[in-house]
Structure formats: C-alpha cells, structure tokens
Design a protein around this motif. Structure first.
Motif, PDB file in Angstrom:
ATOM      1  N   GLU A  12      -5.197   4.936  -9.927  1.00 33.42           N
ATOM      2  CA  GLU A  12      -5.414   4.086 -11.191  1.00 33.42           C
ATOM      3  C   GLU A  12      -4.358   2.897 -11.422  1.00 33.42           C
ATOM      4  OE1 GLU A  12      -5.445   7.448 -11.167  1.00 33.42           O
ATOM      5  OE2 GLU A  12      -4.835   8.165 -13.123  1.00 33.42           O
ATOM      6  N   ASP A  13      -3.211   2.940 -10.859  1.00 33.22           N
ATOM      7  CA  ASP A  13      -2.251   1.941 -10.995  1.00 33.22           C
ATOM      8  C   ASP A  13      -2.534   0.792  -9.868  1.00 33.22           C
ATOM      9  OD1 ASP A  13       0.341   4.572 -10.952  1.00 33.22           O
ATOM     10  OD2 ASP A  13      -0.419   3.282 -12.713  1.00 33.22           O
ATOM     11  N   LEU A  39       0.842  -1.277  -0.017  1.00 27.82           N
ATOM     12  CA  LEU A  39       0.132   0.073  -0.036  1.00 27.82           C
ATOM     13  C   LEU A  39       0.808   1.399   0.115  1.00 27.82           C
ATOM     14  CD1 LEU A  39      -2.758   1.404   0.287  1.00 27.82           C
ATOM     15  CD2 LEU A  39      -2.492   1.205   2.770  1.00 27.82           C
ATOM     16  N   VAL A  40       0.453   2.053  -0.891  1.00 29.22           N
ATOM     17  CA  VAL A  40       1.324   3.567  -0.836  1.00 29.22           C
ATOM     18  C   VAL A  40       0.349   4.627  -1.220  1.00 29.22           C
ATOM     19  CG1 VAL A  40       1.849   3.364  -3.519  1.00 29.22           C
ATOM     20  CG2 VAL A  40       3.519   4.589  -2.025  1.00 29.22           C
ATOM     21  N   GLY A  88       3.847 -15.659 -12.726  1.00 24.22           N
ATOM     22  CA  GLY A  88       3.784 -15.570 -11.327  1.00 24.22           C
ATOM     23  C   GLY A  88       2.458 -15.392 -10.735  1.00 24.22           C
ATOM     24  N   LYS A  89       2.371 -15.720  -9.392  1.00 21.67           N
ATOM     25  CA  LYS A  89       1.088 -15.654  -8.803  1.00 21.67           C
ATOM     26  C   LYS A  89       0.196 -14.167  -8.671  1.00 21.67           C
ATOM     27  CE  LYS A  89       1.740 -20.057  -6.401  1.00 21.67           C
ATOM     28  NZ  LYS A  89       1.744 -20.876  -5.094  1.00 21.67           N
ATOM     29  N   GLY A  90       1.222 -13.236  -8.715  1.00 18.51           N
ATOM     30  CA  GLY A  90       0.765 -11.989  -8.542  1.00 18.51           C
ATOM     31  C   GLY A  90       1.167 -11.154  -7.197  1.00 18.51           C
ATOM     32  N   THR A  91       1.369 -10.006  -7.418  1.00 17.78           N
ATOM     33  CA  THR A  91       1.700  -9.343  -6.083  1.00 17.78           C
ATOM     34  C   THR A  91       0.621  -7.838  -6.205  1.00 17.78           C
ATOM     35  OG1 THR A  91       3.058  -8.035  -4.425  1.00 17.78           O
ATOM     36  CG2 THR A  91       3.620  -7.816  -7.169  1.00 17.78           C
ATOM     37  N   LEU A  92      -0.229  -7.655  -5.043  1.00 13.68           N
ATOM     38  CA  LEU A  92      -0.965  -6.488  -5.060  1.00 13.68           C
ATOM     39  C   LEU A  92      -0.350  -5.145  -4.732  1.00 13.68           C
ATOM     40  CD1 LEU A  92      -3.834  -5.634  -5.207  1.00 13.68           C
ATOM     41  CD2 LEU A  92      -4.092  -6.144  -2.663  1.00 13.68           C
ATOM     42  N   VAL A  93      -0.709  -4.185  -5.603  1.00 12.19           N
ATOM     43  CA  VAL A  93      -0.229  -2.994  -5.285  1.00 12.19           C
ATOM     44  C   VAL A  93      -1.574  -2.107  -5.197  1.00 12.19           C
ATOM     45  CG1 VAL A  93       0.968  -0.734  -6.293  1.00 12.19           C
ATOM     46  CG2 VAL A  93       1.816  -3.154  -6.699  1.00 12.19           C
ATOM     47  N   THR A  94      -1.533  -1.218  -4.031  1.00 13.85           N
ATOM     48  CA  THR A  94      -2.890  -0.394  -3.972  1.00 13.85           C
ATOM     49  C   THR A  94      -2.181   1.240  -3.652  1.00 13.85           C
ATOM     50  OG1 THR A  94      -3.970  -2.394  -2.603  1.00 13.85           O
ATOM     51  CG2 THR A  94      -4.623  -0.110  -2.452  1.00 13.85           C
ATOM     52  N   VAL A  95      -2.811   1.887  -4.345  1.00 14.12           N
ATOM     53  CA  VAL A  95      -2.227   3.152  -4.260  1.00 14.12           C
ATOM     54  C   VAL A  95      -3.585   4.045  -3.826  1.00 14.12           C
ATOM     55  CG1 VAL A  95      -1.469   5.320  -5.381  1.00 14.12           C
ATOM     56  CG2 VAL A  95      -0.617   2.961  -6.183  1.00 14.12           C
ATOM     57  N   SER A  96      -3.491   4.636  -2.402  1.00 18.15           N
ATOM     58  CA  SER A  96      -4.512   5.626  -2.178  1.00 18.15           C
ATOM     59  C   SER A  96      -4.528   6.959  -2.403  1.00 18.15           C
ATOM     60  CB  SER A  96      -4.360   5.279  -0.506  1.00 18.15           C
ATOM     61  OG  SER A  96      -3.209   5.938  -0.077  1.00 18.15           O
ATOM     62  N   SER A  97      -5.624   7.391  -2.458  1.00 17.90           N
ATOM     63  CA  SER A  97      -5.619   8.981  -2.951  1.00 17.90           C
ATOM     64  C   SER A  97      -5.553  10.004  -1.771  1.00 17.90           C
ATOM     65  CB  SER A  97      -7.074   9.250  -3.882  1.00 17.90           C
ATOM     66  OG  SER A  97      -8.088   8.860  -2.920  1.00 17.90           O
ATOM     67  N   ARG A 140      -0.736  -6.287 -15.356  1.00 24.01           N
ATOM     68  CA  ARG A 140      -1.507  -6.025 -14.369  1.00 24.01           C
ATOM     69  C   ARG A 140      -2.798  -6.246 -14.537  1.00 24.01           C
ATOM     70  NH1 ARG A 140      -0.524   0.612 -13.658  1.00 24.01           N
ATOM     71  NH2 ARG A 140      -1.700   1.222 -15.553  1.00 24.01           N
ATOM     72  N   GLN A 141      -3.570  -6.418 -13.442  1.00 26.46           N
ATOM     73  CA  GLN A 141      -5.154  -6.701 -13.727  1.00 26.46           C
ATOM     74  C   GLN A 141      -5.834  -6.142 -12.433  1.00 26.46           C
ATOM     75  OE1 GLN A 141      -6.280 -10.709 -14.033  1.00 26.46           O
ATOM     76  NE2 GLN A 141      -8.134 -10.118 -14.953  1.00 26.46           N
ATOM     77  N   ALA A 142      -6.490  -4.851 -12.808  1.00 23.84           N
ATOM     78  CA  ALA A 142      -7.391  -4.209 -12.013  1.00 23.84           C
ATOM     79  C   ALA A 142      -8.717  -5.214 -11.750  1.00 23.84           C
ATOM     80  CB  ALA A 142      -7.378  -2.922 -12.463  1.00 23.84           C
ATOM     81  N   PRO A 143      -9.420  -4.800 -10.552  1.00 28.33           N
ATOM     82  CA  PRO A 143     -10.711  -5.594 -10.550  1.00 28.33           C
ATOM     83  C   PRO A 143     -11.738  -5.372 -11.499  1.00 28.33           C
ATOM     84  CG  PRO A 143      -9.882  -4.407  -8.336  1.00 28.33           C
ATOM     85  CD  PRO A 143      -8.868  -4.004  -9.290  1.00 28.33           C
ATOM     86  N   GLY A 144     -12.271  -6.276 -12.018  1.00 29.87           N
ATOM     87  CA  GLY A 144     -13.140  -6.182 -13.112  1.00 29.87           C
ATOM     88  C   GLY A 144     -12.587  -5.890 -14.424  1.00 29.87           C
ATOM     89  N   LYS A 145     -11.478  -6.074 -14.570  1.00 26.36           N
ATOM     90  CA  LYS A 145     -10.607  -5.759 -15.786  1.00 26.36           C
ATOM     91  C   LYS A 145      -9.790  -6.703 -16.406  1.00 26.36           C
ATOM     92  CE  LYS A 145     -10.826  -0.679 -15.233  1.00 26.36           C
ATOM     93  NZ  LYS A 145     -10.248   0.514 -15.449  1.00 26.36           N
ATOM     94  N   GLN A 146      -9.460  -6.777 -17.765  1.00 18.28           N
ATOM     95  CA  GLN A 146      -8.478  -7.592 -18.315  1.00 18.28           C
ATOM     96  C   GLN A 146      -7.253  -7.341 -17.801  1.00 18.28           C
ATOM     97  OE1 GLN A 146      -9.043  -7.337 -22.437  1.00 18.28           O
ATOM     98  NE2 GLN A 146      -7.510  -5.599 -22.622  1.00 18.28           N
ATOM     99  N   ARG A 147      -6.483  -8.509 -17.951  1.00 22.87           N
ATOM    100  CA  ARG A 147      -4.716  -8.455 -17.695  1.00 22.87           C
ATOM    101  C   ARG A 147      -4.136  -7.745 -18.747  1.00 22.87           C
ATOM    102  NH1 ARG A 147      -1.843 -13.589 -15.431  1.00 22.87           N
ATOM    103  NH2 ARG A 147      -3.526 -13.580 -14.234  1.00 22.87           N
ATOM    104  N   ASP A 148      -3.449  -6.539 -18.501  1.00 25.43           N
ATOM    105  CA  ASP A 148      -2.807  -5.677 -19.595  1.00 25.43           C
ATOM    106  C   ASP A 148      -1.271  -5.588 -19.414  1.00 25.43           C
ATOM    107  OD1 ASP A 148      -5.299  -3.362 -19.060  1.00 25.43           O
ATOM    108  OD2 ASP A 148      -4.964  -4.989 -20.776  1.00 25.43           O
TER     109      ASP A 148
END
Length: 119
Positions: A92-93, A11-12, A110-119, A38-46
């Motif tokens: 949006e990242d 989280l950043v 890989g299994k993925g790692t979550l990145v959360t950017v707070s406003s 990366r894949q955001a909730p409800g979106k495709q992997r880009d």
C-alpha cells in the motif's frame, strides 16, 4: 524560482527499504518546509512527511499516521537536500512520491519518483 529533483524510487519487495532524495536549487530561503507527498493510482496526493528548517520550529517533523515508525525524514541543509528513509515497506506504499518545498506560503513540486512495493 526553485527546482526540485527527486531520486531513489524503484521496485522493492514488501518488507524492504528504499531511500528517496530530493535536491533543491534556486532561490531558497533559510526558513522553509521540505517534505514528501505521495499519490497512488486513482487517489489524491497525500502528505507523507515534512520537516522544517529555520525559525523557532526548525527541525520539527510531521508524519502521516500510516508511515509513523517506518519512515524517517531528514535533511542536509547545506546541500538543500531532503531524504526519506522508508523501511518495512508495504504494497500500500506503492505510489508516485513527490518532493515539496514551501517557503512563505509558496509551494514548489518535483516531478515525482515511482515507488512500487511488490507483495
């Protein structure tokens, strides 16, 4: 087989920075492409960024337009590790970031790692 292990997510706050790492192990050929998606909730992997190793295009990079100038991909081929330096992060990242290695047309994830950017 190839195994990919990501680390560095978290989280950043907006405007902050994070560095992701992905260590590859197993049967890795000298010519390959490693990168991040990366894949955001409800979106495709880009695609986020990729970097080649070996061959005539060794060292070449490819970035999504949305991250150009903010993210940098680099590799340590001796360690079979790829990094993603993420600066000036935006909400949006926020996404699960997946490491990818592709060699001779075969993709590994890989299994993925979550990145959360707070406003």
């Amino acid at each position: 087989q190839v195994q990919l292990v990501e680390s560095g997510g978290g989280l950043v706050q907006a405007g902050g920075s994070l560095r992701l790492s992905c260590a590859a192990s197993g049967s890795i050929f000298s010519i390959n492409v490693m990168g991040w998606y990366r894949q955001a909730p409800g979106k495709q992997r880009d695609l986020v960024a990729t970097m080649t190793s070996g061959g005539s295009t060794s060292g070449s990079t490819n970035y999504a337009d949305s991250v150009k100038g903010r993210f940098t991909i680099f590799r340590d081929n001796f360690k079979n590790t790829v990094y993603l330096q993420m600066n000036s992060l935006k909400p949006e990242d926020t996404a699960v970031y997946y490491c990818n290695l592709a060699q001779y047309g075969v993709p590994y994830w890989g299994k993925g790692t979550l990145v959360t950017v707070s406003s």
